[in-house]
Design a protein around this motif. Structure first.
Motif, mmCIF file in Angstrom:
data_model
loop_
_atom_site.group_PDB
_atom_site.id
_atom_site.type_symbol
_atom_site.label_atom_id
_atom_site.label_comp_id
_atom_site.label_asym_id
_atom_site.label_seq_id
_atom_site.Cartn_x
_atom_site.Cartn_y
_atom_site.Cartn_z
ATOM 1 N N ARG A 1 73.096 -32.908 122.831
ATOM 2 C CA ARG A 1 72.006 -33.178 121.894
ATOM 3 C C ARG A 1 72.557 -33.996 120.725
ATOM 4 O O ARG A 1 73.621 -33.677 120.175
ATOM 5 N N ARG A 2 71.832 -35.036 120.357
ATOM 6 C CA ARG A 2 72.349 -35.910 119.301
ATOM 7 C C ARG A 2 72.298 -35.241 117.930
ATOM 8 O O ARG A 2 71.504 -34.317 117.718
ATOM 9 N N LEU A 3 73.108 -35.756 117.037
ATOM 10 C CA LEU A 3 73.198 -35.177 115.687
ATOM 11 C C LEU A 3 73.299 -36.327 114.679
ATOM 12 O O LEU A 3 74.095 -37.249 114.864
ATOM 13 N N ILE A 4 72.476 -36.269 113.655
ATOM 14 C CA ILE A 4 72.561 -37.247 112.564
ATOM 15 C C ILE A 4 72.851 -36.469 111.287
ATOM 16 O O ILE A 4 72.062 -35.595 110.889
ATOM 17 N N ALA A 5 73.981 -36.766 110.672
ATOM 18 C CA ALA A 5 74.382 -36.039 109.463
ATOM 19 C C ALA A 5 74.450 -36.999 108.286
ATOM 20 O O ALA A 5 74.949 -38.124 108.419
ATOM 21 N N GLY A 6 73.936 -36.557 107.160
ATOM 22 C CA GLY A 6 73.986 -37.365 105.944
ATOM 23 C C GLY A 6 74.984 -36.775 104.961
ATOM 24 O O GLY A 6 74.846 -35.618 104.551
ATOM 25 N N ASN A 7 76.004 -37.548 104.635
ATOM 26 C CA ASN A 7 77.018 -37.136 103.657
ATOM 27 C C ASN A 7 76.658 -37.787 102.328
ATOM 28 O O ASN A 7 76.884 -38.983 102.141
ATOM 29 N N TRP A 8 76.103 -36.991 101.445
ATOM 30 C CA TRP A 8 75.645 -37.544 100.162
ATOM 31 C C TRP A 8 76.803 -37.822 99.209
ATOM 32 O O TRP A 8 76.616 -38.369 98.135
ATOM 33 N N LYS A 9 77.978 -37.393 99.574
ATOM 34 C CA LYS A 9 79.168 -37.541 98.726
ATOM 35 C C LYS A 9 78.878 -36.999 97.317
ATOM 36 O O LYS A 9 78.100 -36.056 97.192
ATOM 37 N N LEU B 1 72.033 -32.209 106.431
ATOM 38 C CA LEU B 1 72.196 -32.794 105.100
ATOM 39 C C LEU B 1 73.395 -32.149 104.426
ATOM 40 O O LEU B 1 73.492 -30.923 104.356
ATOM 41 N N CYS B 2 74.296 -32.995 103.932
ATOM 42 C CA CYS B 2 75.522 -32.504 103.276
ATOM 43 C C CYS B 2 75.554 -32.971 101.826
ATOM 44 O O CYS B 2 76.178 -33.992 101.497
ATOM 45 N N PRO B 3 74.865 -32.244 100.951
ATOM 46 C CA PRO B 3 74.878 -32.619 99.527
ATOM 47 C C PRO B 3 76.154 -32.096 98.854
ATOM 48 O O PRO B 3 76.903 -31.335 99.450
ATOM 49 N N PRO B 4 76.376 -32.477 97.599
ATOM 50 C CA PRO B 4 77.506 -31.897 96.863
ATOM 51 C C PRO B 4 77.310 -30.383 96.701
ATOM 52 O O PRO B 4 76.183 -29.886 96.799
ATOM 53 N N PHE B 5 78.398 -29.680 96.411
ATOM 54 C CA PHE B 5 78.337 -28.214 96.287
ATOM 55 C C PHE B 5 77.227 -27.749 95.348
ATOM 56 O O PHE B 5 76.531 -26.788 95.629
ATOM 57 N N THR B 6 77.089 -28.454 94.222
ATOM 58 C CA THR B 6 76.134 -28.000 93.196
ATOM 59 C C THR B 6 74.696 -28.037 93.694
ATOM 60 O O THR B 6 73.833 -27.372 93.119
ATOM 61 N N LEU C 1 65.671 -28.441 108.802
ATOM 62 C CA LEU C 1 66.886 -29.253 108.831
ATOM 63 C C LEU C 1 68.062 -28.317 108.580
ATOM 64 O O LEU C 1 67.883 -27.216 108.072
ATOM 65 N N ALA C 2 69.239 -28.774 108.909
ATOM 66 C CA ALA C 2 70.419 -27.928 108.696
ATOM 67 C C ALA C 2 71.176 -28.399 107.457
ATOM 68 O O ALA C 2 71.128 -29.578 107.084
ATOM 69 N N LEU C 3 71.876 -27.445 106.866
ATOM 70 C CA LEU C 3 72.633 -27.716 105.646
ATOM 71 C C LEU C 3 74.122 -27.751 105.959
ATOM 72 O O LEU C 3 74.620 -26.918 106.731
ATOM 73 N N GLY C 4 74.816 -28.709 105.359
ATOM 74 C CA GLY C 4 76.264 -28.780 105.537
ATOM 75 C C GLY C 4 76.938 -29.036 104.199
ATOM 76 O O GLY C 4 76.328 -29.581 103.277
ATOM 77 N N ALA C 5 78.203 -28.646 104.092
ATOM 78 C CA ALA C 5 78.984 -28.942 102.893
ATOM 79 C C ALA C 5 79.967 -30.064 103.231
ATOM 80 O O ALA C 5 80.138 -30.429 104.396
ATOM 81 N N GLN C 6 80.604 -30.587 102.195
ATOM 82 C CA GLN C 6 81.482 -31.747 102.391
ATOM 83 C C GLN C 6 82.961 -31.377 102.491
ATOM 84 O O GLN C 6 83.801 -32.237 102.749
ATOM 85 N N ILE D 1 81.948 -30.555 106.631
ATOM 86 C CA ILE D 1 82.798 -31.704 106.954
ATOM 87 C C ILE D 1 84.228 -31.366 106.525
ATOM 88 O O ILE D 1 84.423 -30.872 105.410
ATOM 89 N N VAL D 2 85.198 -31.609 107.382
ATOM 90 C CA VAL D 2 86.604 -31.449 106.975
ATOM 91 C C VAL D 2 87.394 -32.694 107.378
ATOM 92 O O VAL D 2 87.080 -33.329 108.381
ATOM 93 N N GLY D 3 88.369 -33.028 106.554
ATOM 94 C CA GLY D 3 89.233 -34.160 106.878
ATOM 95 C C GLY D 3 88.601 -35.516 106.659
ATOM 96 O O GLY D 3 89.047 -36.519 107.237
ATOM 97 N N HIS D 4 87.564 -35.578 105.818
ATOM 98 C CA HIS D 4 86.980 -36.896 105.528
ATOM 99 C C HIS D 4 88.070 -37.800 104.949
ATOM 100 O O HIS D 4 88.925 -37.341 104.184
ATOM 101 N N SER D 5 88.020 -39.074 105.279
ATOM 102 C CA SER D 5 89.110 -39.965 104.849
ATOM 103 C C SER D 5 89.210 -40.056 103.335
ATOM 104 O O SER D 5 90.293 -40.312 102.795
#
Ligand code: PEP
Length: 253
Positions: free
Chosen positions: A5-13, A44-49, A62-67, A95-99
């Motif tokens: 199943r495909r996955l589209i993730a947004g890293n808001w940094k 969706l991966c917004p900042p911690f705050t 939608l699902a929530l993710g951290a950076q 997300i882990v190990g982002h460049s």
């Protein structure tokens, strides 16, 4: 083997205050709620705050993710956030190990592996990022570099339910440059083969989702998601625009 199943993730940094995060998350929640077709997984991966704000806005559509997360579950780590804390407020991914963390915080493969292990202990899906620099690609070392990152950062116990791999060439992140589709296909086939060889049991290695990330936008998303071996996208800059991000979701339907 059916495609995962495909996955589209947004890293808001490190972008957004509460008002714009709420507006963006609500727009995406409403679009997903009104969609009449089966959607890919959307994270969706917004900042911690903003995690709690976004969690309250998106509900369960939608699902929530951290950076990022710390490798330890708790302790004297001023300024850090542990994976169980993320799970408690509704995150399903991290997300882990982002460049950008590898470059700005000196994170190396063993640390990334420890963070992925922490994510797994907390029941989170680890989105593990790998990718070569411009010089490494110029030198023809891109496959070797990514192989080393995979070998160094994949924890024991990795499977298709607890891990996603994001191939993000460092030189493509935020630059407007993307690799040729044939280069992405080559890398994804290479990563897939390594995963399949390492995890033959129950075809786990075949089913782990492989995302592409690096200057993906609403214009190039259809071509990127149609590239052989690409199971979805990790989107940075373009995920800050709800309309653009939604087009990318639709490209992956
Ligand atoms: C990212 O940071 O993961 C990313 C892919 O960024 P961008 O889409 O802005 O290149």
């Amino acid at each position: 083997m059916p495609s995962p199943r495909r996955l589209i993730a947004g890293n808001w940094k490190m972008n957004g205050l509460r008002s714009d995060a709420t507006t963006r998350a609500a727009a995406l929640r409403d679009k997903a709620g009104a969609a009449r077709m089966a959607l890919p997984d959307i994270v969706l991966c917004p900042p911690f705050t903003l995690l709690t704000t976004v969690a309250q806005t998106i509900g369960s559509t939608l699902a929530l993710g951290a950076q990022d997360c710390h490798a330890a579950d708790k302790g004297a780590h001023t300024g850090d956030i542990a994976a169980p804390m993320l799970a408690e407020i509704g995150c399903r991914y991290v997300i882990v190990g982002h460049s950008e963390r590898r470059a700005a915080h000196g994170e190396n493969d063993p640390q990334v592996r420890a963070k992925a292990e922490a994510a797994h202990r907390a029941g989170l899906v680890a989105i593990i990022c790998v990718g070569e620099s411009a010089n490494e690609r110029k030198a023809g070392r891109h496959l070797t570099v990514v192989a080393g990152q995979l070998d160094g950062s994949l924890p024991a116990g990795v499977n298709a339910a607890n891990t996603v791999i994001a191939y993000e060439p460092v030189w493509a992140i935020g630059t407007g440059q993307t690799p040729m589709p044939s280069d992405i296909a080559e890398m994804h086939a290479y990563v897939r083969k390594r995963l399949s060889d390492a995890l033959p049991k129950d075809d786990e290695g075949e089913r782990i989702r492989l995302l592409y990330g690096g200057s993906a936008n609403s214009g190039n998303a259809p071509e990127l998601v149609a590239t052989p071996g690409v199971d979805g996208l990790l989107v940075g800059g373009a995920s800050l625009d709800a309309e653009a991000f939604w087009k990318m979701v639709l490209a992956a339907v």
